[in-house]
Design an enzyme around this catalytic site. Structure first.
Site, short mmCIF file in Angstrom:
data_model
loop_
_atom_site.label_atom_id
_atom_site.label_comp_id
_atom_site.label_asym_id
_atom_site.label_seq_id
_atom_site.Cartn_x
_atom_site.Cartn_y
_atom_site.Cartn_z
N ASP A 169 0.77 -1.25 -0.01
CA ASP A 169 -0.06 0.01 -0.03
C ASP A 169 0.82 1.20 0.14
OD1 ASP A 169 -2.33 1.40 0.25
OD2 ASP A 169 -2.24 1.63 2.20
N ASP A 186 3.30 2.51 8.02
CA ASP A 186 2.03 1.98 7.76
C ASP A 186 2.35 0.47 6.84
OD1 ASP A 186 0.72 3.81 8.96
OD2 ASP A 186 0.32 4.86 7.28
#
Length: 283
Positions: A169, A186
């Site tokens: 991502d 993240d």
């Protein structure tokens, strides 16, 4: 500020001393600046699955192992206990990826502890000692864009060749611009490249996101194709941290994979929707 309930147990355990302020609210977690002795760190408090917008797509969780057979059965059946176990596994995936990537020399925040659904890690700062901004909040010169793009492509190579990990991502929304350059954050959706059939597609999307973002400032980057070059070298066992990339790749001509094309279209649509959501959250 008043101590959030989710951080109270870390204070009681002596893992943190005080909560300074909330740093950000994201799609899957709240992040706070905290004091730990003489150091300033950050605490990532994961939201409960019912209160966050990021969907635990099956593409990301494919082939993730659960050591406890009871948990595995419960997760497969979708029971309440299984959903809780799945949530715990999703959170611990980021912790595992952070340690794995840090050991491989990838530029990620240093992890310190994981307790009660809270990840305690390094606070990435800029040259002034303030919390580092995300790339999407910064405007670059062409020279800066080319330099940061090259750095991040190198980090993608290191992630894959030294740790066998694909971020899954990666975009301007989860890269911080620290004092010493970009830092990748993240990682709960990170996948094991050798054990996930979607790893190639995710890597190509990660690299395309970098190309698209930095290409706004240095348009010549839009003509590069590092993603296919990296994956081709990886498949042939030739990818390593010192590899010299060209940004060019000659694709072989063959029959069109209609199913694959349709998957790419659906993925692009889902990525665009997620990007719009991130932009709304960042405002």
């Amino acid at each position: 500020m008043k101590t959030p309930q989710r951080l109270q147990s870390l204070i009681e355990e002596g893992l943190i001393d005080t909560v300074v302020r909330q740093l950000m609210s994201g799609k899957e977690a709240l992040v706070y600046v905290v004091r730990c002795g003489e150091e300033t760190r950050c605490a990532k408090v994961y939201k409960e699955a019912t209160h966050r917008s990021f969907r635990q797509a099956v593409d990301y969780t494919e082939n993730r192992k659960v050591k406890n057979s009871r948990q595995a059965r419960a997760m497969a059946k979708g029971t309440r206990f299984g959903r809780e176990a799945q949530e715990a596994a999703w959170q611990s995936a980021e912790v595992d990826a952070l340690y794995r990537l840090a050991d491989a020399g990838v530029r990620v925040p240093k992890p310190y502890n994981f307790c009660d659904g809270v990840l305690l890690m390094e606070l990435v700062t800029d040259e002034h000692g303030d919390a580092a901004p995300r790339l999407n909040d910064v405007v670059f010169t062409p020279e800066q864009a080319r330099a940061h793009h090259a750095t991040l492509v190198t980090q993608v190579v290191r992630m894959l060749s030294a740790a066998g990990v694909v971020h899954g991502d990666l975009s301007e929304f989860n890269i911080l611009l620290g004092a010493d350059g970009p830092v990748i954050i993240d990682l709960p959706q990170a996948v094991d490249a050798a054990g996930n059939n979607h790893a190639k597609r995710m890597l190509l999307r990660d690299v395309d996101n970098l190309r698209g973002f930095f290409g706004r400032f240095a348009p010549e980057l839009l003509n590069t194709d590092y993603g296919h070059e990296i994956w081709d070298l990886y498949q042939r066992g030739l990818l390593h941290t010192e590899v010299v990339l060209t940004g060019r790749f000659e694709r072989q001509q063959g029959a069109v994979d209609v199913g694959g094309v349709m998957r790419e279209i659906r993925d692009a649509s889902a990525e665009d929707a997620a990007r719009r959501l991130r932009m709304q959250t960042a405002r």
